[in-house]
Design a protein around this motif. Structure first.
Motif, PDB file in Angstrom:
ATOM      1  N   LYS A 192      51.100  42.528  64.434  1.00 46.69           N
ATOM      2  CA  LYS A 192      50.975  41.754  65.425  1.00 46.69           C
ATOM      3  C   LYS A 192      51.959  42.400  66.233  1.00 46.69           C
ATOM      4  O   LYS A 192      52.610  43.476  65.576  1.00 46.69           O
ATOM      5  N   ALA A 222      58.543  29.241  58.626  1.00 46.08           N
ATOM      6  CA  ALA A 222      57.560  28.753  57.872  1.00 46.08           C
ATOM      7  C   ALA A 222      57.118  29.593  56.989  1.00 46.08           C
ATOM      8  O   ALA A 222      55.679  28.722  55.985  1.00 46.08           O
ATOM      9  N   ALA A 223      56.368  30.575  56.818  1.00 44.42           N
ATOM     10  CA  ALA A 223      55.877  30.572  55.438  1.00 44.42           C
ATOM     11  C   ALA A 223      56.327  31.167  54.066  1.00 44.42           C
ATOM     12  O   ALA A 223      55.265  31.474  53.398  1.00 44.42           O
ATOM     13  N   ASP A 225      59.952  34.819  58.267  1.00 46.37           N
ATOM     14  CA  ASP A 225      59.602  33.614  58.743  1.00 46.37           C
ATOM     15  C   ASP A 225      59.746  32.497  58.141  1.00 46.37           C
ATOM     16  O   ASP A 225      59.465  32.399  56.375  1.00 46.37           O
ATOM     17  N   ASN A 245      57.499  34.347  50.348  1.00 50.42           N
ATOM     18  CA  ASN A 245      56.304  33.838  51.420  1.00 50.42           C
ATOM     19  C   ASN A 245      55.030  33.637  50.296  1.00 50.42           C
ATOM     20  O   ASN A 245      53.810  33.400  50.686  1.00 50.42           O
ATOM     21  N   SER A 300      55.488  44.752  65.949  1.00 48.88           N
ATOM     22  CA  SER A 300      55.615  45.342  63.966  1.00 48.88           C
ATOM     23  C   SER A 300      56.328  46.565  64.099  1.00 48.88           C
ATOM     24  O   SER A 300      55.837  47.460  64.480  1.00 48.88           O
ATOM     25  N   ASN A 335      63.752  37.497  60.710  1.00 41.30           N
ATOM     26  CA  ASN A 335      62.640  37.949  60.581  1.00 41.30           C
ATOM     27  C   ASN A 335      62.311  37.427  59.548  1.00 41.30           C
ATOM     28  O   ASN A 335      60.456  37.766  59.568  1.00 41.30           O
ATOM     29  N   ASN A 366      61.038  46.339  60.493  1.00 38.28           N
ATOM     30  CA  ASN A 366      61.162  44.930  59.417  1.00 38.28           C
ATOM     31  C   ASN A 366      60.662  44.653  58.468  1.00 38.28           C
ATOM     32  O   ASN A 366      60.870  43.981  57.377  1.00 38.28           O
TER      33      ASN A 366
END
Length: 251
Positions: free
Chosen positions: A11, A234-235, A232, A169, A14, A230, A18
Protein backbone atom coordinates in the motif's frame (compact mmCIF):
# COMPACT_ATOMS: atom_id res chain seq x y z
CA UNK A 1 0.46 -3.62 4.43
CA UNK A 2 -0.08 -5.42 1.12
CA UNK A 3 -2.50 -3.93 -1.39
CA UNK A 4 -3.03 -7.38 -2.90
CA UNK A 5 -2.04 -10.96 -2.09
CA UNK A 6 -1.04 -12.01 -5.62
CA UNK A 7 1.90 -9.85 -6.65
CA UNK A 8 2.43 -8.54 -3.10
CA UNK A 9 2.32 -4.86 -3.96
CA UNK A 10 2.53 -2.69 -0.85
CA UNK A 11 0.00 0.00 0.00
CA UNK A 12 1.17 3.59 -0.58
CA UNK A 13 3.11 4.98 2.37
CA UNK A 14 4.12 1.58 3.76
CA UNK A 15 7.49 1.62 5.51
CA UNK A 16 9.70 -0.73 7.46
CA UNK A 17 9.05 1.49 10.47
CA UNK A 18 5.32 0.65 10.14
CA UNK A 19 6.15 -3.03 10.45
CA UNK A 20 8.34 -2.42 13.51
CA UNK A 21 5.58 -0.35 15.12
CA UNK A 22 3.08 -3.16 14.57
CA UNK A 23 5.52 -5.61 16.15
CA UNK A 24 5.82 -3.47 19.28
CA UNK A 25 2.08 -2.87 19.36
CA UNK A 26 1.42 -6.60 19.20
CA UNK A 27 3.99 -7.26 21.93
CA UNK A 28 2.42 -4.72 24.30
CA UNK A 29 -1.09 -5.91 23.44
CA UNK A 30 -0.10 -9.45 24.41
CA UNK A 31 1.25 -8.20 27.73
CA UNK A 32 -1.96 -6.32 28.47
CA UNK A 33 -4.13 -9.32 27.62
CA UNK A 34 -1.96 -11.76 29.54
CA UNK A 35 -2.39 -9.71 32.71
CA UNK A 36 -6.17 -9.63 32.23
CA UNK A 37 -6.39 -13.35 31.46
CA UNK A 38 -4.35 -14.06 34.58
CA UNK A 39 -7.04 -12.35 36.66
CA UNK A 40 -9.74 -14.44 34.97
CA UNK A 41 -7.77 -17.65 35.53
CA UNK A 42 -7.21 -16.98 39.24
CA UNK A 43 -10.85 -15.98 39.76
CA UNK A 44 -12.17 -19.07 37.96
CA UNK A 45 -9.78 -21.37 39.82
CA UNK A 46 -10.83 -19.92 43.18
CA UNK A 47 -14.56 -20.09 42.51
CA UNK A 48 -14.51 -23.61 41.05
CA UNK A 49 -12.47 -24.95 43.98
CA UNK A 50 -14.71 -23.20 46.53
CA UNK A 51 -18.19 -23.96 45.23
CA UNK A 52 -17.63 -27.52 44.01
CA UNK A 53 -15.60 -28.54 47.10
CA UNK A 54 -18.24 -27.11 49.45
CA UNK A 55 -20.89 -29.31 47.81
CA UNK A 56 -18.98 -32.47 46.90
CA UNK A 57 -15.94 -32.58 49.17
CA UNK A 58 -12.19 -32.27 48.81
CA UNK A 59 -11.68 -34.90 46.10
CA UNK A 60 -14.61 -34.18 43.78
CA UNK A 61 -12.35 -33.99 40.72
CA UNK A 62 -11.72 -37.74 41.09
CA UNK A 63 -15.48 -38.57 41.05
CA UNK A 64 -16.56 -39.68 37.59
CA UNK A 65 -20.24 -39.32 38.48
CA UNK A 66 -19.77 -35.53 38.41
CA UNK A 67 -18.50 -35.58 34.81
CA UNK A 68 -20.57 -35.25 31.64
CA UNK A 69 -18.09 -37.18 29.50
CA UNK A 70 -16.25 -40.20 30.89
CA UNK A 71 -13.43 -40.09 28.32
CA UNK A 72 -12.78 -36.41 29.04
CA UNK A 73 -12.94 -37.16 32.78
CA UNK A 74 -10.21 -39.80 32.44
CA UNK A 75 -8.07 -37.46 30.34
CA UNK A 76 -8.51 -34.58 32.79
CA UNK A 77 -7.64 -36.73 35.81
CA UNK A 78 -4.53 -38.07 34.06
CA UNK A 79 -3.42 -34.50 33.29
CA UNK A 80 -4.07 -33.39 36.88
CA UNK A 81 -2.00 -36.27 38.28
CA UNK A 82 0.80 -35.58 35.81
CA UNK A 83 0.87 -31.89 36.68
CA UNK A 84 0.89 -32.69 40.40
CA UNK A 85 3.79 -35.11 39.87
CA UNK A 86 5.77 -32.40 38.05
CA UNK A 87 5.08 -29.74 40.66
CA UNK A 88 7.85 -28.60 42.97
CA UNK A 89 5.60 -26.33 45.02
CA UNK A 90 6.33 -26.56 48.74
CA UNK A 91 2.70 -27.23 49.65
CA UNK A 92 2.58 -30.20 47.28
CA UNK A 93 5.86 -31.61 48.59
CA UNK A 94 4.74 -31.10 52.21
CA UNK A 95 1.43 -32.82 51.49
CA UNK A 96 3.03 -36.01 50.18
CA UNK A 97 5.52 -35.98 53.06
CA UNK A 98 2.52 -36.32 55.43
CA UNK A 99 -0.09 -38.26 53.43
CA UNK A 100 0.03 -41.21 51.09
CA UNK A 101 -3.70 -41.89 50.75
CA UNK A 102 -5.44 -40.88 48.57
CA UNK A 103 -2.89 -40.51 45.79
CA UNK A 104 -3.82 -36.88 45.08
CA UNK A 105 -4.06 -33.82 47.36
CA UNK A 106 -7.44 -32.14 47.97
CA UNK A 107 -8.82 -29.78 45.34
CA UNK A 108 -7.53 -26.61 47.02
CA UNK A 109 -3.98 -27.94 46.62
CA UNK A 110 -4.23 -30.09 43.49
CA UNK A 111 -5.99 -27.55 41.28
CA UNK A 112 -3.57 -24.78 42.21
CA UNK A 113 -0.88 -26.40 40.07
CA UNK A 114 -2.88 -27.36 36.97
CA UNK A 115 -2.81 -25.31 33.77
CA UNK A 116 -5.62 -23.03 32.68
CA UNK A 117 -6.33 -25.50 29.87
CA UNK A 118 -6.81 -28.39 32.30
CA UNK A 119 -8.85 -26.22 34.67
CA UNK A 120 -11.12 -25.06 31.85
CA UNK A 121 -11.71 -28.63 30.61
CA UNK A 122 -12.47 -29.77 34.16
CA UNK A 123 -15.00 -26.94 34.48
CA UNK A 124 -16.60 -27.70 31.08
CA UNK A 125 -17.05 -31.34 32.01
CA UNK A 126 -18.92 -30.68 35.26
CA UNK A 127 -22.46 -32.01 34.95
CA UNK A 128 -23.86 -29.95 37.82
CA UNK A 129 -25.36 -27.03 35.94
CA UNK A 130 -26.67 -25.47 39.15
CA UNK A 131 -23.11 -24.97 40.43
CA UNK A 132 -22.00 -23.69 37.04
CA UNK A 133 -24.81 -21.15 37.12
CA UNK A 134 -23.67 -19.97 40.57
CA UNK A 135 -20.09 -19.61 39.33
CA UNK A 136 -21.31 -17.71 36.24
CA UNK A 137 -23.30 -15.34 38.46
CA UNK A 138 -20.05 -14.49 40.29
CA UNK A 139 -18.89 -13.03 36.96
CA UNK A 140 -22.16 -11.08 36.52
CA UNK A 141 -23.36 -13.51 33.85
CA UNK A 142 -27.04 -14.55 33.84
CA UNK A 143 -26.50 -17.98 32.26
CA UNK A 144 -23.79 -20.64 32.53
CA UNK A 145 -23.61 -21.02 28.73
CA UNK A 146 -21.97 -17.59 28.47
CA UNK A 147 -19.19 -18.43 30.91
CA UNK A 148 -18.74 -21.85 29.28
CA UNK A 149 -18.18 -20.16 25.91
CA UNK A 150 -16.04 -17.34 27.28
CA UNK A 151 -13.70 -19.60 29.24
CA UNK A 152 -13.17 -21.79 26.18
CA UNK A 153 -12.23 -18.69 24.18
CA UNK A 154 -9.98 -17.40 26.95
CA UNK A 155 -8.10 -20.71 27.11
CA UNK A 156 -7.31 -20.48 23.38
CA UNK A 157 -6.42 -16.80 23.65
CA UNK A 158 -4.09 -17.50 26.56
CA UNK A 159 -2.22 -20.13 24.54
CA UNK A 160 -1.76 -17.69 21.66
CA UNK A 161 -0.45 -15.02 24.03
CA UNK A 162 1.78 -17.43 25.98
CA UNK A 163 3.44 -18.66 22.77
CA UNK A 164 4.11 -15.09 21.59
CA UNK A 165 2.10 -15.60 18.41
CA UNK A 166 0.84 -12.69 16.34
CA UNK A 167 -2.35 -11.50 17.97
CA UNK A 168 -3.72 -8.19 16.80
CA UNK A 169 -5.31 -9.02 13.41
CA UNK A 170 -5.63 -12.81 13.48
CA UNK A 171 -8.77 -14.94 13.08
CA UNK A 172 -9.72 -16.98 16.14
CA UNK A 173 -11.01 -20.58 16.02
CA UNK A 174 -13.25 -20.12 19.08
CA UNK A 175 -15.83 -17.36 18.86
CA UNK A 176 -17.26 -16.33 22.25
CA UNK A 177 -21.02 -15.98 22.60
CA UNK A 178 -21.99 -12.31 22.49
CA UNK A 179 -25.20 -11.78 24.49
CA UNK A 180 -27.59 -9.11 23.27
CA UNK A 181 -27.68 -7.68 26.80
CA UNK A 182 -26.02 -8.29 30.15
CA UNK A 183 -26.71 -7.03 33.70
CA UNK A 184 -23.72 -4.68 33.70
CA UNK A 185 -22.06 -2.37 31.17
CA UNK A 186 -21.90 -4.15 27.83
CA UNK A 187 -21.76 -3.41 24.11
CA UNK A 188 -24.79 -2.71 21.91
CA UNK A 189 -22.88 -3.64 18.77
CA UNK A 190 -22.23 -7.38 18.59
CA UNK A 191 -19.22 -6.94 16.27
CA UNK A 192 -19.24 -7.15 12.47
CA UNK A 193 -16.35 -9.68 12.44
CA UNK A 194 -16.94 -12.20 15.25
CA UNK A 195 -13.81 -14.22 14.45
CA UNK A 196 -11.54 -11.23 15.13
CA UNK A 197 -10.03 -9.91 18.36
CA UNK A 198 -12.73 -7.38 19.28
CA UNK A 199 -15.20 -9.88 20.81
CA UNK A 200 -12.37 -11.33 22.90
CA UNK A 201 -11.57 -7.83 24.17
CA UNK A 202 -15.23 -7.26 25.05
CA UNK A 203 -15.27 -10.49 27.04
CA UNK A 204 -12.07 -9.59 28.88
CA UNK A 205 -13.30 -6.08 29.69
CA UNK A 206 -16.58 -7.42 31.08
CA UNK A 207 -14.88 -10.12 33.16
CA UNK A 208 -12.29 -7.67 34.48
CA UNK A 209 -15.10 -5.34 35.58
CA UNK A 210 -16.73 -8.24 37.42
CA UNK A 211 -13.50 -9.35 39.12
CA UNK A 212 -11.87 -5.97 39.77
CA UNK A 213 -14.40 -3.10 39.58
CA UNK A 214 -11.58 -0.53 39.74
CA UNK A 215 -9.42 -2.16 37.05
CA UNK A 216 -7.63 -0.16 34.35
CA UNK A 217 -8.06 -2.57 31.41
CA UNK A 218 -10.27 -0.29 29.33
CA UNK A 219 -8.15 2.82 29.87
CA UNK A 220 -4.93 0.85 29.27
CA UNK A 221 -6.27 -0.51 25.99
CA UNK A 222 -7.37 2.93 24.83
CA UNK A 223 -3.95 4.38 25.63
CA UNK A 224 -2.22 1.57 23.75
CA UNK A 225 -4.36 2.11 20.65
CA UNK A 226 -3.73 5.86 20.80
CA UNK A 227 0.02 5.23 21.02
CA UNK A 228 -0.02 3.15 17.80
CA UNK A 229 -2.41 4.84 15.37
CA UNK A 230 -1.16 2.71 12.47
CA UNK A 231 -2.63 -0.40 14.14
CA UNK A 232 -5.84 -0.71 12.13
CA UNK A 233 -8.69 -1.31 14.58
CA UNK A 234 -10.93 -2.43 11.69
CA UNK A 235 -8.51 -5.32 11.09
CA UNK A 236 -9.14 -6.34 14.71
CA UNK A 237 -12.90 -6.35 14.18
CA UNK A 238 -13.68 -3.10 16.00
CA UNK A 239 -17.00 -1.62 14.88
CA UNK A 240 -17.34 2.04 13.90
CA UNK A 241 -17.89 4.29 16.93
CA UNK A 242 -16.83 1.53 19.33
CA UNK A 243 -15.68 4.15 21.85
CA UNK A 244 -19.29 5.24 22.38
CA UNK A 245 -20.34 1.78 23.61
CA UNK A 246 -21.16 1.61 27.35
CA UNK A 247 -18.52 -1.08 27.93
CA UNK A 248 -15.72 1.13 26.64
CA UNK A 249 -16.86 4.19 28.56
CA UNK A 250 -16.86 2.36 31.89
CA UNK A 251 -13.52 3.73 33.14
Amino acid sequence: MEADKTIHRFKPGSTFENAVDLYYFDKQLRSLLFSAIQSVEIALRTKVIHYVSMKYGAFWFTDQSLASNSALFASNLAHIKAEIARSREDFIQDHFAKYTVPDVPPAWKALEVVTFGTLSKLYFNLNDNAIKKVIASEFNLPHRKFLDSWIKSMAVLRNIVAHHARLWNRNFPNIPLMPVRLPHLWTNNLAPAPQKLYPQLCVLAYLENAIHPRNSFVSDLKRLLARYPNADVAAMGFPINWKTEPLWQSY
